[in-house]
Design a protein around this motif. Sequence first.
Motif, PDB file in Angstrom:
ATOM      1  N   TYR A  42       0.310  10.273   7.878  1.00  0.00           N
ATOM      2  CA  TYR A  42       1.014  10.944   6.803  1.00  0.00           C
ATOM      3  C   TYR A  42       0.192  10.850   5.519  1.00  0.00           C
ATOM      4  CZ  TYR A  42       4.577   9.805  10.213  1.00  0.00           C
ATOM      5  OH  TYR A  42       5.264   9.651  11.369  1.00  0.00           O
ATOM      6  N   ALA A  43       0.421  11.787   4.615  1.00  0.00           N
ATOM      7  CA  ALA A  43      -0.242  11.739   3.321  1.00  0.00           C
ATOM      8  C   ALA A  43       0.353  10.581   2.528  1.00  0.00           C
ATOM      9  CB  ALA A  43      -0.046  13.061   2.583  1.00  0.00           C
ATOM     10  N   ARG A  44      -0.437   9.557   2.294  1.00  0.00           N
ATOM     11  CA  ARG A  44       0.056   8.385   1.565  1.00  0.00           C
ATOM     12  C   ARG A  44      -0.048   8.648   0.064  1.00  0.00           C
ATOM     13  NH1 ARG A  44      -1.932   6.808   6.387  1.00  0.00           N
ATOM     14  NH2 ARG A  44      -0.808   5.188   7.518  1.00  0.00           N
ATOM     15  N   TRP A  45       0.809   9.525  -0.412  1.00  0.00           N
ATOM     16  CA  TRP A  45       0.775   9.991  -1.785  1.00  0.00           C
ATOM     17  C   TRP A  45       1.096   8.881  -2.777  1.00  0.00           C
ATOM     18  CZ3 TRP A  45       5.586   9.313  -3.864  1.00  0.00           C
ATOM     19  CH2 TRP A  45       6.626   9.164  -2.949  1.00  0.00           C
ATOM     20  N   TRP A  46       1.831   7.867  -2.341  1.00  0.00           N
ATOM     21  CA  TRP A  46       2.241   6.812  -3.260  1.00  0.00           C
ATOM     22  C   TRP A  46       1.074   5.929  -3.702  1.00  0.00           C
ATOM     23  CZ3 TRP A  46       3.973   7.394   1.762  1.00  0.00           C
ATOM     24  CH2 TRP A  46       3.394   6.554   2.712  1.00  0.00           C
ATOM     25  N   ARG A  47      -0.077   6.042  -3.068  1.00  0.00           N
ATOM     26  CA  ARG A  47      -1.212   5.219  -3.460  1.00  0.00           C
ATOM     27  C   ARG A  47      -1.738   5.566  -4.846  1.00  0.00           C
ATOM     28  NH1 ARG A  47      -4.863   4.638   2.101  1.00  0.00           N
ATOM     29  NH2 ARG A  47      -3.423   3.231   3.186  1.00  0.00           N
ATOM     30  N   VAL A  48      -1.346   6.720  -5.365  1.00  0.00           N
ATOM     31  CA  VAL A  48      -1.771   7.078  -6.711  1.00  0.00           C
ATOM     32  C   VAL A  48      -1.219   6.090  -7.731  1.00  0.00           C
ATOM     33  CG1 VAL A  48       0.167   8.599  -7.216  1.00  0.00           C
ATOM     34  CG2 VAL A  48      -2.051   9.049  -8.257  1.00  0.00           C
ATOM     35  N   PHE A  49      -0.140   5.376  -7.391  1.00  0.00           N
ATOM     36  CA  PHE A  49       0.457   4.427  -8.321  1.00  0.00           C
ATOM     37  C   PHE A  49      -0.280   3.086  -8.346  1.00  0.00           C
ATOM     38  CE2 PHE A  49       4.417   6.832  -6.931  1.00  0.00           C
ATOM     39  CZ  PHE A  49       4.322   7.716  -7.991  1.00  0.00           C
ATOM     40  N   GLU A  50      -1.137   2.850  -7.333  1.00  0.00           N
ATOM     41  CA  GLU A  50      -1.896   1.593  -7.245  1.00  0.00           C
ATOM     42  C   GLU A  50      -0.948   0.390  -7.308  1.00  0.00           C
ATOM     43  OE1 GLU A  50      -4.787   1.755 -10.338  1.00  0.00           O
ATOM     44  OE2 GLU A  50      -5.950   3.366  -9.403  1.00  0.00           O
ATOM     45  N   ASP A  51       0.068   0.422  -6.484  1.00  0.00           N
ATOM     46  CA  ASP A  51       1.103  -0.620  -6.461  1.00  0.00           C
ATOM     47  C   ASP A  51       1.099  -1.269  -5.080  1.00  0.00           C
ATOM     48  OD1 ASP A  51       3.409  -2.166  -6.545  1.00  0.00           O
ATOM     49  OD2 ASP A  51       4.528  -0.692  -7.733  1.00  0.00           O
ATOM     50  N   ARG A  52       0.502  -2.445  -4.979  1.00  0.00           N
ATOM     51  CA  ARG A  52       0.420  -3.136  -3.689  1.00  0.00           C
ATOM     52  C   ARG A  52       1.808  -3.510  -3.162  1.00  0.00           C
ATOM     53  NH1 ARG A  52      -4.504  -5.750  -2.585  1.00  0.00           N
ATOM     54  NH2 ARG A  52      -6.209  -4.306  -3.102  1.00  0.00           N
ATOM     55  N   GLU A  53       2.666  -3.974  -4.066  1.00  0.00           N
ATOM     56  CA  GLU A  53       4.011  -4.373  -3.651  1.00  0.00           C
ATOM     57  C   GLU A  53       4.774  -3.188  -3.065  1.00  0.00           C
ATOM     58  OE1 GLU A  53       5.342  -7.344  -3.565  1.00  0.00           O
ATOM     59  OE2 GLU A  53       3.556  -8.323  -4.355  1.00  0.00           O
ATOM     60  N   LEU A  54       4.606  -2.017  -3.680  1.00  0.00           N
ATOM     61  CA  LEU A  54       5.267  -0.818  -3.158  1.00  0.00           C
ATOM     62  C   LEU A  54       4.737  -0.484  -1.771  1.00  0.00           C
ATOM     63  CD1 LEU A  54       7.070   1.682  -3.424  1.00  0.00           C
ATOM     64  CD2 LEU A  54       5.173   2.811  -4.617  1.00  0.00           C
TER      65      LEU A  54
ATOM     66  N   ILE B  91      13.100  -9.322  -3.644  1.00  0.00           N
ATOM     67  CA  ILE B  91      11.802  -8.825  -4.115  1.00  0.00           C
ATOM     68  C   ILE B  91      11.120  -9.959  -4.858  1.00  0.00           C
ATOM     69  CG2 ILE B  91      10.662  -7.114  -5.578  1.00  0.00           C
ATOM     70  CD1 ILE B  91      13.019  -5.266  -5.081  1.00  0.00           C
ATOM     71  N   THR B  92       9.860 -10.199  -4.516  1.00  0.00           N
ATOM     72  CA  THR B  92       9.146 -11.345  -5.081  1.00  0.00           C
ATOM     73  C   THR B  92       9.070 -11.261  -6.605  1.00  0.00           C
ATOM     74  OG1 THR B  92       7.068 -10.170  -4.701  1.00  0.00           O
ATOM     75  CG2 THR B  92       7.804 -11.716  -2.993  1.00  0.00           C
ATOM     76  N   ARG B  93       8.755 -10.089  -7.109  1.00  0.00           N
ATOM     77  CA  ARG B  93       8.724  -9.912  -8.560  1.00  0.00           C
ATOM     78  C   ARG B  93       9.223  -8.516  -8.897  1.00  0.00           C
ATOM     79  NH1 ARG B  93       4.390  -6.928 -10.359  1.00  0.00           N
ATOM     80  NH2 ARG B  93       2.727  -6.488  -8.851  1.00  0.00           N
ATOM     81  N   PRO B  94       9.935  -8.370 -10.015  1.00  0.00           N
ATOM     82  CA  PRO B  94      10.473  -7.043 -10.372  1.00  0.00           C
ATOM     83  C   PRO B  94       9.352  -6.033 -10.548  1.00  0.00           C
ATOM     84  CG  PRO B  94      11.459  -8.773 -11.719  1.00  0.00           C
ATOM     85  CD  PRO B  94      10.320  -9.404 -10.974  1.00  0.00           C
ATOM     86  N   PRO B  95       9.494  -4.839  -9.998  1.00  0.00           N
ATOM     87  CA  PRO B  95       8.437  -3.832 -10.156  1.00  0.00           C
ATOM     88  C   PRO B  95       8.419  -3.277 -11.573  1.00  0.00           C
ATOM     89  CG  PRO B  95      10.324  -2.879  -9.025  1.00  0.00           C
ATOM     90  CD  PRO B  95      10.615  -4.342  -9.186  1.00  0.00           C
ATOM     91  N   GLY B  96       7.298  -2.720 -11.938  1.00  0.00           N
ATOM     92  CA  GLY B  96       7.161  -2.046 -13.225  1.00  0.00           C
ATOM     93  C   GLY B  96       6.831  -0.584 -13.013  1.00  0.00           C
ATOM     94  N   LEU B  97       7.161   0.234 -14.001  1.00  0.00           N
ATOM     95  CA  LEU B  97       6.838   1.651 -13.885  1.00  0.00           C
ATOM     96  C   LEU B  97       5.321   1.841 -13.855  1.00  0.00           C
ATOM     97  CD1 LEU B  97       9.403   3.379 -16.261  1.00  0.00           C
ATOM     98  CD2 LEU B  97       9.263   3.590 -13.787  1.00  0.00           C
ATOM     99  N   PRO B  98       4.816   2.727 -13.033  1.00  0.00           N
ATOM    100  CA  PRO B  98       3.357   2.916 -12.939  1.00  0.00           C
ATOM    101  C   PRO B  98       2.790   3.497 -14.226  1.00  0.00           C
ATOM    102  CG  PRO B  98       4.493   4.629 -11.725  1.00  0.00           C
ATOM    103  CD  PRO B  98       5.550   3.651 -12.151  1.00  0.00           C
ATOM    104  N   LEU B  99       1.640   3.021 -14.569  1.00  0.00           N
ATOM    105  CA  LEU B  99       0.963   3.553 -15.755  1.00  0.00           C
ATOM    106  C   LEU B  99       0.270   4.869 -15.460  1.00  0.00           C
ATOM    107  CD1 LEU B  99      -0.594   0.233 -17.110  1.00  0.00           C
ATOM    108  CD2 LEU B  99       1.509   1.365 -17.855  1.00  0.00           C
TER     109      LEU B  99
END
Length: 460
Positions: free
Chosen positions: A43-55, A248-256
Amino acid sequence: MSRSRFALSLSVLLFLAACTPYRSLDRRALPAQGLKEPLPRTYARWWRVFEDRELEHYLARVTGENFDLRIAKNRIEQAALELKKREAYRSPTLDLQAGVSGSSGSDGGWSHFSDSFSLGLRAGYEVDLWGRLGDLERAALHDVRRSGYDYQTMHVTLTADAVIQWYGLAAVTGLEGVLKRRLVLAKREREVLAERYRAGRTKLSDLLSQKIAVRQLEAEEASLASQRRLYESALAVLAGAEPGKFHITRPPGLPLRLPKEAPSVDSGVLLHRPDIRSALESLAAADRRAAAAVSAQYPRFDLSLSADTEGGDLASLFDRWYLSVAASLAAPLLDGGSRSAEADRALREREGALLRLKGLLVSAAAEVQDALAQVDSWSRSLKEAREQVVLEERRAAIYRQRYLHSTEDYRLYLSASTSLLRAREREIESRYGLLKAYVGLYRATATGWGDGESGRKESR
């Protein structure tokens, strides 16, 4: 050849000539590639644009543990077994039969007993004279492909929902932080007004208004805490876990990082949506089942072979054996119209599948247009919110310097700081709104965005 055999042969030929062949669906009027291209393996892993390992770790858990995805995968396995069964119907059958019997009787006062043993093989084969078995097998193959596309559709929906819930939690967490700072400033202003009221320098109505404002902020704080719990519960359910046991280990933050602009979308992109591909496969399966239903009204041609042996005891079991070969042609004459009704029903089902496909294409195009409009609207909103934050920061800095030099009232500095926090709240809301709009665009196109080229490579 005798007259009776000639008449029988002539009647059979005339009957077969009267069987009208099925008129298949004209696939030239459909997107042909939707019926030919194989299932993509990734699948197109489109979420990688956020560079969020936890996500990424969370989405991996959703893919492996979500119950809806596991049900969809189970349906793929069921469809594959149904295809295997349909393939078996086109193969010859061979059965083994064994029997033993005993009898007793009397004749003139004399009793006698006898045993009988039998052993036989039965082979049968249905000649697919009209392609009915082949059509049912091809329909089962289309069902396997459809169930695969249904799994992809579920994957698209769940990953989009998971990302929205994940960053919804991030937005609420950010708003809670800003609201706490607003609440601190509101309480400070309440204290300043209380001191001024005791000194007779302000009205009671001003103090009461500020107390009401503090209560309203406390109510907003409780509301945000409730929203945060709802997001956490939704994330747990998507990951196939009980809300109380998912952490969740740590609260997520909005992607920059967000895409700078919406990608161009052409009509061909819609054909890659798995729900549309699924509808194409459903239409193809309905077409083959309709062909099979029409063929079921025509004669059925079977071949059979049997080999039998019998004896009075096991030692003489193979002394006498028989071999027979038969061919039979069975034609339905009277069935109350059930076969004709089934053929008509199957044709109506095919018509309904075609209408569903057309409706899905129309709604898909509308979804893409709506998503693009949302991206444009939230992009402008975020740009304005950021500009407002810059202005409010400059305004707050000016009032702070004036207050430190005792040239401005403290309340004006508090008011400017509160306005800055409100502007930052709007920026958080606009960033989350734009993120949801982009996720909606992904859901509408079922392709990657941001790094579009890599997304297309991964989806091959």
